[in-house]
Scaffold this motif. Structure first.
Motif, PDB file in Angstrom:
ATOM      1  N   MET A   1      50.070 -40.821  36.370  1.00  7.70           N
ATOM      2  CA  MET A   1      50.006 -39.877  35.251  1.00  7.70           C
ATOM      3  C   MET A   1      48.757 -39.023  35.362  1.00  7.70           C
ATOM      4  O   MET A   1      47.659 -39.538  35.498  1.00  7.70           O
ATOM      5  N   THR A   2      48.940 -37.704  35.320  1.00  4.51           N
ATOM      6  CA  THR A   2      47.788 -36.803  35.309  1.00  4.51           C
ATOM      7  C   THR A   2      47.656 -36.071  33.984  1.00  4.51           C
ATOM      8  O   THR A   2      46.591 -35.569  33.661  1.00  4.51           O
ATOM      9  N   GLU A   3      48.735 -36.018  33.196  1.00  4.81           N
ATOM     10  CA  GLU A   3      48.705 -35.275  31.945  1.00  4.81           C
ATOM     11  C   GLU A   3      48.201 -36.166  30.820  1.00  4.81           C
ATOM     12  O   GLU A   3      48.593 -37.332  30.687  1.00  4.81           O
ATOM     13  N   LEU A   4      47.322 -35.630  30.001  1.00  7.39           N
ATOM     14  CA  LEU A   4      46.802 -36.329  28.845  1.00  7.39           C
ATOM     15  C   LEU A   4      47.270 -35.605  27.590  1.00  7.39           C
ATOM     16  O   LEU A   4      46.893 -34.451  27.360  1.00  7.39           O
ATOM     17  N   THR A   5      48.111 -36.254  26.794  1.00  6.59           N
ATOM     18  CA  THR A   5      48.637 -35.650  25.579  1.00  6.59           C
ATOM     19  C   THR A   5      48.461 -36.617  24.417  1.00  6.59           C
ATOM     20  O   THR A   5      48.455 -37.843  24.600  1.00  6.59           O
ATOM     21  N   VAL A   6      48.309 -36.062  23.232  1.00  7.50           N
ATOM     22  CA  VAL A   6      48.215 -36.887  22.033  1.00  7.50           C
ATOM     23  C   VAL A   6      49.528 -37.639  21.859  1.00  7.50           C
ATOM     24  O   VAL A   6      50.610 -37.048  21.909  1.00  7.50           O
ATOM     25  N   GLU A   7      49.435 -38.954  21.667  1.00  4.43           N
ATOM     26  CA  GLU A   7      50.625 -39.814  21.657  1.00  4.43           C
ATOM     27  C   GLU A   7      51.008 -40.298  20.261  1.00  4.43           C
ATOM     28  O   GLU A   7      52.037 -40.959  20.097  1.00  4.43           O
ATOM     29  N   ALA A   8      50.186 -39.996  19.269  1.00  4.00           N
ATOM     30  CA  ALA A   8      50.493 -40.415  17.899  1.00  4.00           C
ATOM     31  C   ALA A   8      49.735 -39.528  16.933  1.00  4.00           C
ATOM     32  O   ALA A   8      48.709 -38.933  17.274  1.00  4.00           O
ATOM     33  N   ASP A   9      50.245 -39.430  15.728  1.00  8.04           N
ATOM     34  CA  ASP A   9      49.518 -38.739  14.667  1.00  8.04           C
ATOM     35  C   ASP A   9      48.186 -39.453  14.479  1.00  8.04           C
ATOM     36  O   ASP A   9      48.152 -40.665  14.237  1.00  8.04           O
ATOM     37  N   PRO A  10      47.062 -38.745  14.611  1.00  3.05           N
ATOM     38  CA  PRO A  10      45.765 -39.414  14.447  1.00  3.05           C
ATOM     39  C   PRO A  10      45.659 -40.198  13.144  1.00  3.05           C
ATOM     40  O   PRO A  10      45.021 -41.259  13.104  1.00  3.05           O
ATOM     41  N   ALA A  11      46.295 -39.707  12.082  1.00  7.58           N
ATOM     42  CA  ALA A  11      46.233 -40.414  10.801  1.00  7.58           C
ATOM     43  C   ALA A  11      46.882 -41.791  10.904  1.00  7.58           C
ATOM     44  O   ALA A  11      46.429 -42.752  10.257  1.00  7.58           O
ATOM     45  N   ARG A  48      47.038 -45.837  22.173  1.00 10.69           N
ATOM     46  CA  ARG A  48      47.687 -44.527  22.067  1.00 10.69           C
ATOM     47  C   ARG A  48      46.620 -43.441  21.905  1.00 10.69           C
ATOM     48  O   ARG A  48      45.668 -43.603  21.141  1.00 10.69           O
ATOM     49  N   ILE A  49      46.801 -42.345  22.625  1.00  6.56           N
ATOM     50  CA  ILE A  49      45.833 -41.248  22.591  1.00  6.56           C
ATOM     51  C   ILE A  49      45.913 -40.545  21.246  1.00  6.56           C
ATOM     52  O   ILE A  49      46.975 -40.069  20.831  1.00  6.56           O
ATOM     53  N   ALA A  50      44.770 -40.471  20.559  1.00  6.29           N
ATOM     54  CA  ALA A  50      44.695 -39.825  19.255  1.00  6.29           C
ATOM     55  C   ALA A  50      44.163 -38.400  19.344  1.00  6.29           C
ATOM     56  O   ALA A  50      44.474 -37.571  18.472  1.00  6.29           O
ATOM     57  N   HIS A  51      43.361 -38.127  20.375  1.00  7.44           N
ATOM     58  CA  HIS A  51      42.727 -36.810  20.453  1.00  7.44           C
ATOM     59  C   HIS A  51      42.341 -36.520  21.895  1.00  7.44           C
ATOM     60  O   HIS A  51      41.762 -37.374  22.577  1.00  7.44           O
ATOM     61  N   VAL A  52      42.675 -35.343  22.358  1.00  6.84           N
ATOM     62  CA  VAL A  52      42.226 -34.834  23.653  1.00  6.84           C
ATOM     63  C   VAL A  52      41.599 -33.466  23.407  1.00  6.84           C
ATOM     64  O   VAL A  52      42.209 -32.600  22.766  1.00  6.84           O
ATOM     65  N   ALA A  53      40.385 -33.295  23.892  1.00  5.81           N
ATOM     66  CA  ALA A  53      39.695 -32.019  23.715  1.00  5.81           C
ATOM     67  C   ALA A  53      39.204 -31.530  25.067  1.00  5.81           C
ATOM     68  O   ALA A  53      38.687 -32.319  25.866  1.00  5.81           O
ATOM     69  N   ARG A  54      39.368 -30.237  25.313  1.00  6.37           N
ATOM     70  CA  ARG A  54      38.926 -29.624  26.570  1.00  6.37           C
ATOM     71  C   ARG A  54      38.255 -28.298  26.236  1.00  6.37           C
ATOM     72  O   ARG A  54      38.688 -27.592  25.323  1.00  6.37           O
ATOM     73  N   ARG A  55      37.254 -27.952  27.011  1.00  5.99           N
ATOM     74  CA  ARG A  55      36.602 -26.663  26.815  1.00  5.99           C
ATOM     75  C   ARG A  55      35.921 -26.250  28.119  1.00  5.99           C
ATOM     76  O   ARG A  55      35.335 -27.090  28.805  1.00  5.99           O
ATOM     77  N   GLY A  56      35.977 -24.985  28.435  1.00  7.02           N
ATOM     78  CA  GLY A  56      35.220 -24.458  29.546  1.00  7.02           C
ATOM     79  C   GLY A  56      35.901 -24.587  30.892  1.00  7.02           C
ATOM     80  O   GLY A  56      37.127 -24.694  30.991  1.00  7.02           O
ATOM     81  N   TYR A  57      35.066 -24.616  31.947  1.00  6.07           N
ATOM     82  CA  TYR A  57      35.540 -24.470  33.313  1.00  6.07           C
ATOM     83  C   TYR A  57      35.107 -25.643  34.195  1.00  6.07           C
ATOM     84  O   TYR A  57      34.003 -26.155  34.068  1.00  6.07           O
TER      85      TYR A  57
END
Length: 410
Positions: A1-11, A48-57
């Motif tokens: 797996m290379t893709e990181l996606t939110v897997e559940a509602d964070p709440a 389960r992934i709750a949050h993925v954040a990316r920014r920049g280069y």
């Protein structure tokens, strides 16, 4: 797996989504101000992934953005992988934690300890305690790093070619013999000092297993865990996915590129450094943290028993001391106050003393290019941070990320 996606509602996982978004805003300012090239953070709870954040280069000059398949130099986040490898051999009955390493690495049979003098005229005495396996796992062996610049033995390491790298053309076996020729900073087991101990541990894995370290990793750890983007070098086919390495510009602290040091990962190294050699992806190391959180198993692949992971993630410093009391006040990848050390990880003993919102029992480590991870068993939480700014002490990224994650946990 290379893709990181939110897997559940964070709440559903106990987070306030609006508060989690503060991660993006606060860390994003480092990119906006030119202090970081780019970064990626992953917050996971209950697997389960709750949050993925990316920014920049990943490569500012080429205009290539941070992506899930970006290859990051993880430097000292290699150490926990080497520790897992050693403990797998421990579980096979190949050695006891109290065994002297000279049974497999004879160059360490007659160690000497620095007692006074200088790097040009050191005075040493025979060590009264041998280096044992648990000394390597806990950084209490008396070894050091040349880049500390704090002790005459550090200077001896630099004179032998060990500063921020290893001597050209030397493999791990040769480096181990060179380290054994240098005096120890203290008697094994009497203090904590961040050091080449994990590299020596990697050499022990090679000798005991009869395999080069990269082959052992691939067969017994990376393969079973599905960490297909992790290795001691980045293949040419993946060079466009490799993040460039940056350092702070003197004065402004703006991130400037450093290819002279960063390009080494593009080819297989002579020395397979168990303390600093791997490149990885966020998705791969996420799987490694889930394996640790699940106490030695992931997707049906069990590498360690739950009791072994439990032992590794307890404080092994004598008297349950923290690093502030038992360690030398030098650079390490985590704070000293309130933190002990296990078999390959820092271990949080006292959140109040550490001035952190984290839970007691959290275990963690980081890498020289400002990468970091932690696992909080009490909250069933794992967090990852990837960027490529050397050194990791440039900005308080880890402390800020902890604040931002835990303030969002309701």
């Amino acid at each position: 797996m290379t893709e990181l996606t939110v897997e559940a509602d964070p709440a559903e996982l106990g987070f306030d989504p609006g508060r989690l978004a503060r991660i993006d805003h606060r860390l994003g300012r480092y990119v906006d101000e030119g202090l970081l090239p780019g970064w990626l953070a992953v917050v996971t709870r209950h697997g389960r992934i709750a949050h993925v954040a990316r920014r920049g280069y990943r490569d500012v000059e080429a205009g290539l953005p941070v992506a899930d398949d970006t290859r990051w130099r993880i430097f000292s986040m290699t150490k926990p992988v080497t520790s897992v490898a050693a403990m797998m051999l421990f579980e096979r009955g190949e050695f006891a934690l109290t065994d002297s390493i000279h049974h497999w690495l004879p160059e360490y049979a007659d160690m000497r300890v620095f007692v006074k003098g200088s790097s040009t005229q050191p005075v040493t005495v025979p060590a009264t305690e041998p280096i044992r396996v648990w000394h390597l796992l806990t950084h209490t062996a008396g070894l050091t790093y040349g880049f500390h610049y704090a002790h005459p033995v550090d200077a001896l390491y630099r004179e032998a070619g060990f500063d921020s790298s290893v001597p050209p053309g030397k493999d791990l076996a040769a480096c181990s013999e060179l380290w054994a020729d240098l005096p120890l900073v203290f008697e094994p087991g009497t203090e904590w000092n961040y050091s080449v101990a994990s590299d020596v541990l990697g050499r022990l894995v090679e000798v005991v297993s009869g395999q080069p370290l990269d082959e052992f990793f691939a067969e017994y750890i990376l393969g079973p865990l599905g960490m297909t983007g992790t290795g001691f070098h980045v293949d040419p086919a993946d060079h466009d996915r490799l993040a460039a390495l940056y350092v702070p510009e003197p004065g402004t602290r703006r991130a400037v590129r450093n290819d002279a040091f960063g390009d080494a990962i593009r080819q297989r190294p002579d020395c397979l450094q168990g303390g600093a050699g791997l490149a990885s992806t966020a998705a791969d190391y996420h799987r490694f943290t889930q394996f640790l959180l699940r106490r030695g198993e992931l997707d049906g692949a069990r590498l360690l028993s739950p009791r072994t992971v439990g032992l590794m993630t307890r404080n092994h410093l004598p008297g349950d001391a923290d690093l502030e009391r038992f360690g030398r006040p030098l650079f390490a990848e985590m704070p000293f106050d309130g933190h002990g050390f296990g078999l390959g990880f820092s271990v949080l003993r006292d959140p109040v003393k550490a001035r952190t919102l984290s839970s007691a029992g959290e275990f963690a480590w980081g890498g020289a290019a400002s990468t970091a991870f932690w696992v909080d068993p009490a909250e069933q939480l794992t967090v990852l941070l990837f960027t490529q700014l050397l050194p990791s002490s440039t900005h308080p990224l880890r402390e800020q990320l902890r604040q931002l994650v835990y303030q969002a946990l309701l």
